[in-house]
Design an enzyme around this catalytic site. Sequence first.
Site, PDB file in Angstrom:
ATOM      1  N   CYS A  86       1.140  -0.974  -0.026  1.00  0.00           N
ATOM      2  CA  CYS A  86       0.081   0.243   0.083  1.00  0.00           C
ATOM      3  C   CYS A  86       0.885   1.372  -0.018  1.00  0.00           C
ATOM      4  O   CYS A  86       1.320   1.828   1.080  1.00  0.00           O
ATOM      5  CB  CYS A  86      -0.977   0.009   1.109  1.00  0.00           C
ATOM      6  N   ALA A 100       1.342   4.371  -1.774  1.00  0.00           N
ATOM      7  CA  ALA A 100       1.145   5.944  -2.337  1.00  0.00           C
ATOM      8  C   ALA A 100       0.852   6.450  -1.096  1.00  0.00           C
ATOM      9  O   ALA A 100       0.294   6.002  -0.039  1.00  0.00           O
ATOM     10  CB  ALA A 100      -0.040   5.907  -3.106  1.00  0.00           C
ATOM     11  N   PRO A 101       1.376   7.942  -0.706  1.00  0.00           N
ATOM     12  CA  PRO A 101       2.047   8.507  -2.039  1.00  0.00           C
ATOM     13  C   PRO A 101       3.381   8.237  -2.135  1.00  0.00           C
ATOM     14  O   PRO A 101       4.181   8.687  -2.898  1.00  0.00           O
ATOM     15  CB  PRO A 101       1.847   9.868  -1.351  1.00  0.00           C
ATOM     16  N   SER A 137       6.318   7.825   0.240  1.00  0.00           N
ATOM     17  CA  SER A 137       7.510   8.362   1.089  1.00  0.00           C
ATOM     18  C   SER A 137       8.241   7.334   1.359  1.00  0.00           C
ATOM     19  O   SER A 137       9.591   6.876   1.779  1.00  0.00           O
ATOM     20  CB  SER A 137       7.043   9.120   2.520  1.00  0.00           C
ATOM     21  N   CYS A 151      -0.953   3.950  11.166  1.00  0.00           N
ATOM     22  CA  CYS A 151      -0.886   5.594  11.855  1.00  0.00           C
ATOM     23  C   CYS A 151      -1.791   5.512  12.849  1.00  0.00           C
ATOM     24  O   CYS A 151      -2.641   6.473  13.138  1.00  0.00           O
ATOM     25  CB  CYS A 151      -0.569   6.657  11.158  1.00  0.00           C
TER      26      CYS A 151
END
Length: 393
Positions: free
Chosen positions: A131, A133-134, A136, A278
Amino acid sequence: QNLMSEEEFPRFLAQLRIPLPSSFRITGSRSHAKELKDLMVSKYFPGIENFVDDAGEVVQVPKPIPWYPDDLAWSYSASRTALKKSPQLATYHKFLVAETEVGNISRQEVVSMIPVLLLDVKPEHSVLDMCAAPGSKTAQIIEAIHANDEPIPSGLVVANDAEQARAYMLVRQTKRLQSPCLVVTNHEAQFLPFISLAGAPAVQAGPDAPATSSRVLRFDRILGDVPCSGDGTMRKNKLIWNSWKVGNGNGLHKLQLQILIRGIEMLKVGGQMVYSTCSFNPIENEAVVAAALRHCGGTCAIELVDASKRLPQLERRNGICTWKVMSGNGTWYSSWDDVPAERRAKLAPTMFAQEDNVSLGLDKCIRLYPHLQDTGGFFVAVIRKTGPFGKMD
Ligand SMILES: C[S@@+](CC[C@H](N)C(=O)[O-])C[C@H]1O[C@@H](n2cnc3c(N)ncnc32)[C@H](O)[C@@H]1O
């Protein structure tokens, strides 16, 4: 959920209300990154050091993140007004923007740097970012693949995202790294197909394994940074304060579990997967990890890795072994048996804490709280595949 003591909770809550400092990583090859860091410190910091903003506060110079290797990650908190009022701060800010544009600096939330550090990617690894995207963390993985500065490392990175627009964003974000080792895919991670290795010899992995098993690409490292309710990002993303509801996490649990199990299936025996969110919510965290461990044969096929000695300066809390589940109407349940028939549709047995949680080693999961080191919130579990699991193994 008894995540912390009553004495500690107000500090946690107070920290959630304070805006998050900005942070970034200095990227590129080791020698180049060190040069850029030295330039930043020697040329830009002296001008910032003694600036006093309108509120009479001395602006702090950026600080290196204590646990990040080689002082290559930094955090700073200068207000927009301070940026406008101090020409030196504005010059420093322009430097950051310019270096970000050319890819020498990567803006990234501090806690979001942890999963890839714990994934321990080597240049020869094949890595799947389920998973992505975006992007980092994909960028961090690509940098680890190129750590030896070889023009074409033997490793491979497959970065995937289910949303097409975000998969394009992923392409844009990673393009600046110019890596020949990257493939971007657009698929639902829980249904990712195996990748066939055309031309590879068909050797049996074991006496009972199908003869085709070695033709399939298995990954040395997998990151499952799954979609989550995002309550750990409240300091950065103020909308979460209003949009959070108990159903958000409950609604994602099943998908998160499917993604983790698919990741374990696609992992090499001996390989490692990091599962991260998160979120503070045990239903999206320990409950998912525990259910995946049970599904994959307990600790026979996969185990939680003890990462407590890694990144020694990182302040963290252990994963928890007991929790309760709240339904959408605010009722708490301790076990699936207590859930009345009319409430079962939106809950699942896998959400509940079970007696084997301690023996599964859930305390080896890592919880990161904002008040510990002035960060966002995060959850990380490092999982090792120790034996075959499923038909393809
Ligand atoms: C937490 S974000 C990932 C952040 C990313 N790892 C990074 O560090 O930049 C979760 C991502 O999962 C994607 N997603 C949602 N459902 C998915 C699914 N079923 N399979 C794969 N990706 C999914 C979302 O589009 C979103 O980009």
